[in-house]
Design an enzyme around this catalytic site. Structure first.
Site, short mmCIF file in Angstrom:
data_model
loop_
_atom_site.label_atom_id
_atom_site.label_comp_id
_atom_site.label_asym_id
_atom_site.label_seq_id
_atom_site.Cartn_x
_atom_site.Cartn_y
_atom_site.Cartn_z
N SER A 118 -2.98 7.19 -6.87
CA SER A 118 -1.55 7.25 -6.53
C SER A 118 -0.85 5.92 -6.62
O SER A 118 0.38 5.87 -6.71
CB SER A 118 -1.38 7.82 -5.11
N ASP A 142 5.13 5.05 3.05
CA ASP A 142 4.54 6.10 3.87
C ASP A 142 3.33 5.48 4.57
O ASP A 142 3.21 4.25 4.64
CB ASP A 142 4.19 7.34 3.05
N HIS A 177 1.00 4.06 1.22
CA HIS A 177 1.48 3.36 0.02
C HIS A 177 2.56 2.33 0.33
O HIS A 177 3.43 2.59 1.17
CB HIS A 177 2.03 4.38 -0.99
#
Length: 369
Positions: free
Chosen positions: A43, A339, A342
């Site tokens: 991600s 978040d 990240h």
């Protein structure tokens, strides 16, 4: 906190100005056509591939992308850009991003400039992707083979081989492996000691790098694994499991730090036998550690939780749901995490700046006579 329905544009304008100034004051150390960027990983490098198949690990909804042009939620786990996007802008001297390979609007020019095959939820361990319904590194390689076929049809064999041989391959992986291992529910991972699991991941890493060489890669830029004990989600989970207060989990950060030493040694060993090929080990573990431990040095005021919702455990869909109730922070430039896993756009920007000397040395070796 600002509520979900009342995002203000001044942060997007400020972010855009920052990128323009960064590009204007930082030019790559070579005078040639910018190389193609080809990205693999998780991600931290997925600009939206996971949008195009069913998986929990998605971020193509608000508040992700709140500071992206048009406030577009592209599928990046950030309020705007990821590190490969900053790299693309730096190499091209323009405000450029790296698109997702699976994006159906992808053009030939996009493919020539570079694409990302990364998939949120993946890792060196194939089980990481399997657990999250993500694309494993082997599946990402399959998509890369398809990409080469498309380029060959459009450009011809020689031009495609030349493009691939000059391309920069970025690999960003490993976080999901150590998170899943640390909070493992499956028996297979529980059967591994820490040392055994590190060795297993190292063998998977070596196999993947060898597969990249076999598929024509010449220039690999490897990002090491971050100190996962600083991730807000890890801090929250560990506190819950141990019935203690939230704090950094040094034992888990040390675990990834030990693996990074193994990675670095493996890279050094590889380099002794490489002919007309290059692999560079890039350290993000150290700058993240410094940013979290010395936040005021970097202009951060919050480093123990994310900007989205409560910032304690949310990512992906739970970030969306929590933001409906709690909103998101309105001072995003002061948060390292967007978040609970990240970094913010500014966090990624500062990490890219920390890597810039390594990147410049890499580029000079490749493109200066």
């Amino acid at each position: 906190m600002v509520q979900f329905s009342s995002y203000v544009s001044r942060w997007a304008i400020l972010s855009l100005l920052c990128v323009i100034l960064t590009i204007a004051n930082a030019q790559p150390p070579f005078n040639t056509t910018p190389p193609t960027i080809i990205v693999f990983g998780d991600s931290t490098a997925d600009p939206g591939n996971n949008n195009y198949f069913f998986t929990w690990d998605r971020s193509n909804f608000q508040p992700y992308g709140v500071d992206f042009p048009g406030s577009q939620a592209t599928g990046r786990f950030s309020n705007r850009y990821l590190m490969p996007d900053f790299a693309a802008s730096y190499l091209s001297g323009t405000n450029r991003t790296v698109p997702a390979y699976l994006d159906p609007t992808l053009t030939l020019q996009d493919m020539i400039q570079g694409v990302s095959f990364a998939s949120a939820g993946s890792g060196y361990d194939p089980q990481a992707a399997q657990a999250d319904g993500a694309l494993s590194l082997s599946q990402q390689l399959q998509n890369f083979a398809e990409y080469k076929t498309k380029l060959t049809s459009a450009l011809g064999t020689n031009a495609t081989e030349n493009l691939i041989s000059k391309a920069i391959f970025v690999v960003s992986s490993g976080t999901n492996d150590f998170y899943d291992y640390s909070f493992a529910m499956d028996n297979q991972r529980k059967n591994f000691t820490v040392s055994d699991y590190q060795q297993f991941l190292l063998s998977q890493f070596k196999n993947f790098i060898q597969a990249l060489w076999t598929n024509g890669a010449k220039n690999i830029f490897l990002l090491n694994v971050p100190p996962i004990g600083y991730l807000p989600r890890v801090m929250t989970a560990y506190a819950s499991n141990t019935n203690s207060s939230r704090k950094s989990v040094d034992s888990l950060s040390n675990m990834t730090g030990q693996f990074n030493t193994m990675l670095q040694t493996a890279v050094q060993t590889m380099r002794t036998s490489l002919v007309n090929r290059t692999i560079i080990y890039a350290d993000i573990y150290s700058p993240i550690t410094d940013m979290v431990n010395n936040p005021s040095k970097y202009g951060f005021s919050v480093v123990d939780r994310g900007c989205c919702g409560t910032g304690l455990d949310e990512y992906g869909p739970t970030c969306f749901l929590s933001s409906l109730e709690h909103g998101i922070c309105n001072n995003r430039s002061e948060y390292f995490f967007f978040d609970s896993v990240h970094p913010t756009d500014r966090g990624y920007s500062l990490l890219f700046q920390a890597l810039q000397p390594t990147i410049d040395a890499f580029l000079k070796k490749l493109y200066q006579p």
